[in-house]
Design an enzyme around this catalytic site. Structure first.
Site, mmCIF file in Angstrom:
data_model
loop_
_atom_site.group_PDB
_atom_site.id
_atom_site.type_symbol
_atom_site.label_atom_id
_atom_site.label_comp_id
_atom_site.label_asym_id
_atom_site.label_seq_id
_atom_site.Cartn_x
_atom_site.Cartn_y
_atom_site.Cartn_z
ATOM 1 N N HIS A 1 0.834 -1.201 0.000
ATOM 2 C CA HIS A 1 0.000 0.000 0.000
ATOM 3 C C HIS A 1 0.871 1.254 0.000
ATOM 4 C CE1 HIS A 1 -2.929 2.968 1.731
ATOM 5 N NE2 HIS A 1 -3.713 2.323 0.882
ATOM 6 N N SER B 1 -7.480 -15.668 -0.880
ATOM 7 C CA SER B 1 -8.012 -14.330 -1.043
ATOM 8 C C SER B 1 -9.444 -14.348 -1.558
ATOM 9 C CB SER B 1 -7.101 -13.606 -2.043
ATOM 10 O OG SER B 1 -7.698 -12.451 -2.524
#
Lengths: 361, 361
Positions: A79, A281
């Protein structure tokens, strides 16, 4: 509840003179997460942050205070707040390559560690990257560090933004646990838990915070958080949700998300649309829809030639079906003899998952 | 409203793909403050922060980016977040002495500037300190800087926590204005405006943010805020309150607060209790009540021998009267022949304001 101005000032474990707070709820939530990540009650410190970014800022700051001359390593799919932290804190920062899945490439990590053998390592480990939902292999990261001679000279912050909370409920998922040599874990509270205001949870080892707090500058404030005032509604919401759903409730929701994500990925590929889903995921990555209006209406996050959908508990099979049928129908008008071919996304999702003209054998 | 998860992601002036936001309200609030502090619409940048601390962290970071080798100066009565920022950002930091009022001592400031003539100066100016509500003399700070040869080599961040919003409505108050050479101003939104969640407003010059954003690391994120996700309810609340009360409504409330603060200070002194009220402030500082239960029940913030009350719009004369009569009654039991004298607070509030045995002539 919104009629009350609830403010949690400073350290949740130190009493404040401001009376309208929700610290008991905050500590209750922290206890729950410390237990989830296997850190004893008398060995952890943490707080409820204003967002996932604050968790990363805090974890990396603790790492820097533990190793003032440490270099920050993070995969390039981390991020952006991780790189912002490096600049804010004036730390050396090394970007590490990623695999097609989005995971950190530990071969490249090893190479880069060896170039900086003299300085301790502070590592951001992604438990679910923003775009591909990739989970870095924590055990391999630790093995690489120890293999390169960094034993006792590294600090690991786990950015669990989304999956930090889901992973413990996934069978066969590698465990995020303080029984491993990690320093801190953060998650977002407004994503999977569905808190209506941005918030997050940050857990670290008490010994690190005690070391910080013995420092004169920090001592003056006795406040080891980054933000002084913190939203007091968020802890109440989190506490209520954790207790209402319970461990089993979360497990069911996580399983539903993963099932639905598989459904979406399979149906996309059946329809000839390139797609990828990482094993641990619920983020489905696929060919970017050509029509911007479609992208906006379905609130798809896009990057280059790919888009992604994060399948959350509120996403039903019916919703996925209606998304799929609309996409398939519209897409038939986007490509064709005169209009050209769909984009190749092999470099983003691998040749196996790309269904463009050259890769759909 | 709390049923919606409203999240303002990143820069308020850059569109995001997350649809449930309140950016129009946010920009409306920012426009209002930019106008209040006299900065043109096309010359400002800002955002609604999660709290006053975030405003300070942002302002000081912008200052450091403008002058990477600058030294941070702040009076010792500045909020602790200012010193936390210096450590986080690895900046040199010099504490400046204060006058009895709590204002920065510009004679000491000058001395310390002259000791560091070779490095640019980044200054935190308090528009209302935490304890005494003291307002640093901005004009004198600027004059001192220019007199010491720092022209065009300084950056001023105004920490307006509480009074940054009240000052513009006080007659004869020195103006906080971007027509003066200041770089940023921040205020809290959950104090005077009464927003039910912690928040703040940060306004800076667009030119500084543009300079930041041309930098590679920042460019990657195009996000000049500190926290990525921001509470989306706060801007709606602020916008609504600003529009409902209007400029005149605020003016009336500020005047009422100042009147009531004077009333409290006068009545305390009449009762023989040492007290101080700065001219531009609604924070009354007085002798710390001896009984901890009394302190807790009235939610008084204490430091050493002094306590303070910040008179806000919701504090009425009736409430002050009931506080005063209870204090006077209880205090008569705390001190007396055998029980000793009330504490001397001359070093905190000056000999004129202290009413202990030695100073109440």
């Amino acid at each position: 509840m919104q009629h009350f101005s609830i403010n949690n000032l400073g350290d949740p474990f130190i009493e404040s003179n401001y009376g309208v707070h929700s610290r008991q709820f905050e500590v209750g939530v922290l206890d729950w997460f410390a237990c989830l990540w296997e850190l004893e009650k008398n060995e952890y410190w943490g707080y409820i942050t204003n967002c996932g970014t604050e968790g990363n800022l805090h974890g990396i700051l603790v790492g820097r205070e533990v190793f003032p001359d440490g270099i920050l390593y993070a995969s390039k799919e981390s991020h952006y707040s991780v790189f912002k932290a490096a600049r804010m804190y004036r730390m050396g920062c090394v970007k590490v390559e990623t695999l097609i899945s989005g995971e950190i490439d530990c071969a490249d990590f090893e190479k880069k560690l060896m170039q900086n053998k003299d300085k301790p390592a502070i590592i951001n480990v992604n438990i679910g990257t923003t775009v591909k939902g990739a989970v870095d292999d924590l055990d391999l990261v630790i093995k690489t560090l120890e293999g390169c001679g960094f034993k006792d000279r590294f600090y690991i912050h786990c950015d669990g933004a989304l999956f930090g909370l889901m992973m413990p409920f996934v069978k066969r998922a590698p465990k995020v646990s303080f029984k491993k040599p990690i320093g801190s874990v953060s998650v977002s509270g407004h994503k999977f838990v569905g808190c209506p205001m941005p918030c997050g949870v940050q857990i670290t080892r008490l010994e690190h915070i005690n070391a910080l707090s013995s420092n004169v500058e920090y001592l003056a404030s006795r406040d080891a958080t980054i933000m002084g005032s913190r939203n007091g509604h968020a802890p109440i919401f989190l506490w209520y949700t954790l207790n209402r759903k319970g461990y089993c409730g979360f497990q069911k929701e996580v399983q539903k998300c993963l099932r639905n994500a598989h459904y979406l990925k399979d149906r996309l590929k059946e329809a000839g649309i390139g797609a990828m889903l990482n094993e641990l995921s619920s983020t489905v990555v696929f060919e970017r829809p050509k029509d911007e209006e479609f992208v906006r209406r379905w609130q798809l996050a896009c990057e280059g030639n790919i888009a992604h959908v994060v399948v959350m508990p509120n996403v039903t099979i019916e919703k996925l079906d209606s998304f799929l049928s609309e996409l398939v129908q519209m897409r038939s008008g986007w490509y064709g003899e005169e209009k050209g071919k769909p984009p190749c996304i092999a470099k983003d999702v691998g040749t196996d998952n790309c269904l463009c003209g050259s890769h759909d054998k």
